[in-house]
Design a protein around this motif. Sequence first.
Motif, PDB file in Angstrom:
ATOM      1  N   HIS A  58      67.796  15.913  22.083  1.00  0.00           N
ATOM      2  CA  HIS A  58      66.783  16.792  21.497  1.00  0.00           C
ATOM      3  C   HIS A  58      65.408  16.562  22.120  1.00  0.00           C
ATOM      4  O   HIS A  58      64.644  17.519  22.299  1.00  0.00           O
ATOM      5  CB  HIS A  58      66.711  16.568  19.990  1.00  0.00           C
ATOM      6  N   VAL A  59      65.068  15.304  22.430  1.00  0.00           N
ATOM      7  CA  VAL A  59      63.750  15.051  22.996  1.00  0.00           C
ATOM      8  C   VAL A  59      63.624  15.636  24.402  1.00  0.00           C
ATOM      9  O   VAL A  59      62.522  15.917  24.872  1.00  0.00           O
ATOM     10  CB  VAL A  59      63.479  13.521  23.007  1.00  0.00           C
ATOM     11  N   HIS A  60      64.766  15.877  25.050  1.00  0.00           N
ATOM     12  CA  HIS A  60      64.769  16.582  26.341  1.00  0.00           C
ATOM     13  C   HIS A  60      64.704  18.102  26.167  1.00  0.00           C
ATOM     14  O   HIS A  60      64.576  18.835  27.152  1.00  0.00           O
ATOM     15  CB  HIS A  60      66.041  16.241  27.140  1.00  0.00           C
ATOM     16  N   GLY A  75      76.662  22.538  42.827  1.00  0.00           N
ATOM     17  CA  GLY A  75      75.672  23.456  42.276  1.00  0.00           C
ATOM     18  C   GLY A  75      74.304  22.820  42.222  1.00  0.00           C
ATOM     19  O   GLY A  75      73.986  21.907  42.983  1.00  0.00           O
ATOM     20  N   TYR A  76      73.482  23.242  41.279  1.00  0.00           N
ATOM     21  CA  TYR A  76      72.108  22.757  41.158  1.00  0.00           C
ATOM     22  C   TYR A  76      72.099  21.511  40.288  1.00  0.00           C
ATOM     23  O   TYR A  76      71.734  21.563  39.127  1.00  0.00           O
ATOM     24  CB  TYR A  76      71.213  23.827  40.507  1.00  0.00           C
ATOM     25  N   PHE A  77      72.501  20.378  40.824  1.00  0.00           N
ATOM     26  CA  PHE A  77      72.708  19.204  39.990  1.00  0.00           C
ATOM     27  C   PHE A  77      71.413  18.448  39.686  1.00  0.00           C
ATOM     28  O   PHE A  77      71.365  17.679  38.745  1.00  0.00           O
ATOM     29  CB  PHE A  77      73.714  18.251  40.636  1.00  0.00           C
ATOM     30  N   GLU A  78      70.386  18.575  40.455  1.00  0.00           N
ATOM     31  CA  GLU A  78      69.152  17.864  40.169  1.00  0.00           C
ATOM     32  C   GLU A  78      68.437  18.506  38.987  1.00  0.00           C
ATOM     33  O   GLU A  78      68.372  19.721  38.860  1.00  0.00           O
ATOM     34  CB  GLU A  78      68.224  17.846  41.389  1.00  0.00           C
ATOM     35  N   ALA A  79      67.863  17.650  38.105  1.00  0.00           N
ATOM     36  CA  ALA A  79      67.145  18.137  36.927  1.00  0.00           C
ATOM     37  C   ALA A  79      66.058  17.139  36.583  1.00  0.00           C
ATOM     38  O   ALA A  79      66.140  15.957  36.923  1.00  0.00           O
ATOM     39  CB  ALA A  79      68.096  18.320  35.749  1.00  0.00           C
ATOM     40  N   ASP A  80      65.027  17.621  35.904  1.00  0.00           N
ATOM     41  CA  ASP A  80      63.923  16.759  35.472  1.00  0.00           C
ATOM     42  C   ASP A  80      64.303  16.124  34.147  1.00  0.00           C
ATOM     43  O   ASP A  80      64.181  16.741  33.074  1.00  0.00           O
ATOM     44  CB  ASP A  80      62.643  17.592  35.312  1.00  0.00           C
ATOM     45  N   VAL A  81      64.785  14.872  34.196  1.00  0.00           N
ATOM     46  CA  VAL A  81      65.245  14.178  32.992  1.00  0.00           C
ATOM     47  C   VAL A  81      64.762  12.734  33.030  1.00  0.00           C
ATOM     48  O   VAL A  81      64.294  12.228  34.058  1.00  0.00           O
ATOM     49  CB  VAL A  81      66.790  14.211  32.872  1.00  0.00           C
ATOM     50  N   PRO A 118      67.921  21.308  29.803  1.00  0.00           N
ATOM     51  CA  PRO A 118      67.235  22.255  30.697  1.00  0.00           C
ATOM     52  C   PRO A 118      66.941  21.604  32.046  1.00  0.00           C
ATOM     53  O   PRO A 118      66.681  20.399  32.122  1.00  0.00           O
ATOM     54  CB  PRO A 118      65.940  22.580  29.933  1.00  0.00           C
ATOM     55  N   ARG A 119      66.985  22.402  33.121  1.00  0.00           N
ATOM     56  CA  ARG A 119      66.714  21.852  34.450  1.00  0.00           C
ATOM     57  C   ARG A 119      65.249  21.459  34.590  1.00  0.00           C
ATOM     58  O   ARG A 119      64.935  20.502  35.303  1.00  0.00           O
ATOM     59  CB  ARG A 119      67.071  22.895  35.527  1.00  0.00           C
ATOM     60  N   ARG A 120      64.366  22.160  33.935  1.00  0.00           N
ATOM     61  CA  ARG A 120      62.943  21.843  33.981  1.00  0.00           C
ATOM     62  C   ARG A 120      62.441  21.619  32.566  1.00  0.00           C
ATOM     63  O   ARG A 120      62.792  22.372  31.647  1.00  0.00           O
ATOM     64  CB  ARG A 120      62.164  22.974  34.655  1.00  0.00           C
ATOM     65  N   ARG A 121      61.622  20.634  32.375  1.00  0.00           N
ATOM     66  CA  ARG A 121      61.161  20.232  31.056  1.00  0.00           C
ATOM     67  C   ARG A 121      60.357  21.364  30.408  1.00  0.00           C
ATOM     68  O   ARG A 121      59.514  21.989  31.050  1.00  0.00           O
ATOM     69  CB  ARG A 121      60.288  18.974  31.164  1.00  0.00           C
ATOM     70  N   GLY A 122      60.619  21.588  29.143  1.00  0.00           N
ATOM     71  CA  GLY A 122      59.884  22.599  28.397  1.00  0.00           C
ATOM     72  C   GLY A 122      60.526  23.970  28.415  1.00  0.00           C
ATOM     73  O   GLY A 122      60.095  24.852  27.664  1.00  0.00           O
ATOM     74  N   GLU A 123      61.538  24.187  29.258  1.00  0.00           N
ATOM     75  CA  GLU A 123      62.197  25.495  29.309  1.00  0.00           C
ATOM     76  C   GLU A 123      63.328  25.576  28.285  1.00  0.00           C
ATOM     77  O   GLU A 123      63.981  24.576  27.995  1.00  0.00           O
ATOM     78  CB  GLU A 123      62.736  25.763  30.717  1.00  0.00           C
ATOM     79  N   SER A 125      76.221  23.010  36.566  1.00  0.00           N
ATOM     80  CA  SER A 125      74.859  23.475  36.288  1.00  0.00           C
ATOM     81  C   SER A 125      74.692  24.897  36.795  1.00  0.00           C
ATOM     82  O   SER A 125      75.533  25.432  37.523  1.00  0.00           O
ATOM     83  CB  SER A 125      73.840  22.549  36.953  1.00  0.00           C
ATOM     84  N   ASP A 126      73.602  25.492  36.368  1.00  0.00           N
ATOM     85  CA  ASP A 126      73.180  26.777  36.908  1.00  0.00           C
ATOM     86  C   ASP A 126      71.676  26.714  37.140  1.00  0.00           C
ATOM     87  O   ASP A 126      71.094  25.620  37.151  1.00  0.00           O
ATOM     88  CB  ASP A 126      73.573  27.925  35.970  1.00  0.00           C
ATOM     89  N   SER A 127      71.051  27.854  37.333  1.00  0.00           N
ATOM     90  CA  SER A 127      69.634  27.845  37.680  1.00  0.00           C
ATOM     91  C   SER A 127      68.745  27.431  36.517  1.00  0.00           C
ATOM     92  O   SER A 127      67.574  27.097  36.724  1.00  0.00           O
ATOM     93  CB  SER A 127      69.209  29.234  38.168  1.00  0.00           C
ATOM     94  N   ASP A 128      69.278  27.426  35.267  1.00  0.00           N
ATOM     95  CA  ASP A 128      68.452  27.121  34.105  1.00  0.00           C
ATOM     96  C   ASP A 128      68.813  25.825  33.399  1.00  0.00           C
ATOM     97  O   ASP A 128      67.957  25.220  32.746  1.00  0.00           O
ATOM     98  CB  ASP A 128      68.540  28.260  33.084  1.00  0.00           C
ATOM     99  N   ALA A 129      70.066  25.391  33.482  1.00  0.00           N
ATOM    100  CA  ALA A 129      70.510  24.245  32.688  1.00  0.00           C
ATOM    101  C   ALA A 129      71.527  23.421  33.463  1.00  0.00           C
ATOM    102  O   ALA A 129      72.145  23.898  34.433  1.00  0.00           O
ATOM    103  CB  ALA A 129      71.110  24.721  31.362  1.00  0.00           C
ATOM    104  N   VAL A 130      71.675  22.169  33.018  1.00  0.00           N
ATOM    105  CA  VAL A 130      72.708  21.268  33.535  1.00  0.00           C
ATOM    106  C   VAL A 130      73.543  20.811  32.349  1.00  0.00           C
ATOM    107  O   VAL A 130      73.053  20.760  31.216  1.00  0.00           O
ATOM    108  CB  VAL A 130      72.092  20.061  34.263  1.00  0.00           C
ATOM    109  N   ALA A 131      74.800  20.483  32.605  1.00  0.00           N
ATOM    110  CA  ALA A 131      75.693  20.083  31.514  1.00  0.00           C
ATOM    111  C   ALA A 131      76.646  19.004  31.994  1.00  0.00           C
ATOM    112  O   ALA A 131      77.084  18.997  33.156  1.00  0.00           O
ATOM    113  CB  ALA A 131      76.476  21.289  30.992  1.00  0.00           C
ATOM    114  N   ILE A 132      76.950  18.084  31.095  1.00  0.00           N
ATOM    115  CA  ILE A 132      77.925  17.020  31.329  1.00  0.00           C
ATOM    116  C   ILE A 132      78.867  17.022  30.137  1.00  0.00           C
ATOM    117  O   ILE A 132      78.424  17.008  28.985  1.00  0.00           O
ATOM    118  CB  ILE A 132      77.241  15.642  31.463  1.00  0.00           C
TER     119      ILE A 132
END
Length: 559
Positions: free
Chosen positions: A490-492, A399-405, A513-518, A436-443
Amino acid sequence: MTRVMPAPVPYGWRSTVGRLRRLWRTSLQLRTVAITVLFTAAGVTLISGYMSLSIATNLYEARKQQVLAEARQATASAQQLFDSSVTQTGTIDVEAANQAAQLAISNVTASPGGSQLAILRTPGQVTQQTMTARFSTGLDLSVISDELRDQVADDDGVLYSQAVSIPQEERMDPGIVVGSALEVPTAGQYELYLVYNVRDVQETLDFVQQTLVIGSLLLIGTIGLVTYFVVRLAIGPVRLAAETAERLADGQLDQRIPERGEDVIATLARSFNRMADSLQRQITQLADLSRVQQRFVSDVSHELRTPLTTIRLAGDVLYDQRDQFTPTTARTAELLHTQVDRFEVMLADLLEMSRYDAGAVELDVEPTNLVRLVEESLESIGPLADERSSELRLVAPGGYFEADVDARRVRRILQNLLGNAVDHGEGKPIVVHVDSDSDAVAIAVRDYGLGMDEMQLERVFDRFWRADPSRQRTTGGTGLGLAIATEDAHVHGGQLDVWSRPGEGTCFRLTLPRRRGEAIGRSPIDLPPAEPLDDALRPDDAPLPHDAPGERAAGEGQR
């Protein structure tokens, strides 16, 4: 069969209704005024209706009695005239007597609305003479009903009346028809009908009803206006107290309610202000104490680094030369080396928590492949897992595994979760899920070990808390790992959740979130995750997850 679809409701109406419903729910003043006006309108309507009905009945009855009295006098005058018109020879000029009777009746009847008359022959008679039937010009004989004529024809000496509608040029006027029997010598029985127009009564009633309606509306409006000002006077201080409480909740601790007067509202203001003063003092004391504690931890942590560095250097020298010592001394050097490592980790954790408490944490965000990050973490924890005979497994469906972290902080979270899973997994497999999906990633890190009860779940994210302090740990914990992991999540802008059941194991889930601030909505991974379809990926004695597992989000129910 043709199905008729209902017409859609315009959006503007739905929006207006929605705003009105919100206003009704949120405004106590509106509800109070509306309910008062509604009940007042109902009461005034009932009273006005009763008064209108009573007045109408009284007006009609008064006019009816007046009409009956005039009709009784007219009948007596006409009958007396007919009787006196008989000559000594027993003859009578019926036509002359008829005209004289009509003139006499006109003189007797002087109704305000005017009256008309009709003298009609009772059908079915055979007499010596026949008098010509006469009636007023413009009189519509259809207003005299057959039923009324039948009653009058019985000639029992009673006046009969009937309410009718009199046709006019452009309207229908209310009226009363009064009928009586006349006995004309040699001509038989005739019927006298007097038709009275009671338009003046209707006009009087209309004026009274109009006055009642206007008076009722003015009364309702006055009561509504008075209620509005009274409620505003009473609710105004309450609204001010609510707004002040909201500002206090937002951190504006210097906000107070103005104190005016000696009534119950002033008592409320004084009590509220005393409570606010007490809260401000306590919160200020707690804030000062918290700052002192944070400063103390930060200063102690920094001050201990210099002697710890010296101890580290000396301990490394002793550790490297332990083969030259006696067994007891060599063991002491090994213990010293281990505890110095643990002390360094504890100091690093304390410094990290002090940075979070001071709000001095900054993220180094970059696009990161979380699957690669998880694989690296699994490789680093692999030797410890082998010592405990725990097999590490990775489930990544794609899926959409890349994220801004911040890769360093996410790696620290994974190391902590994997270390806990190894320590409490009882040598059973440890499964790591990544999705993951288009908005979030999870482990999610799932073990099948001891698990935790509800009391332990309530404290699992507290600082310095450990599920079982007496347990032998492989990774050496300080009790700050999950607290730091929670702050890193939380800081993410994400969250760290946990599910656990005694004897069924534990699962921690990190959602970012996949993108910071979302903002994130639903996590891509269920808690606990669905079991792998392949039976080989699931331990034989692992229980199936329950429909309603015990679970808790980091930060929930604490601080």
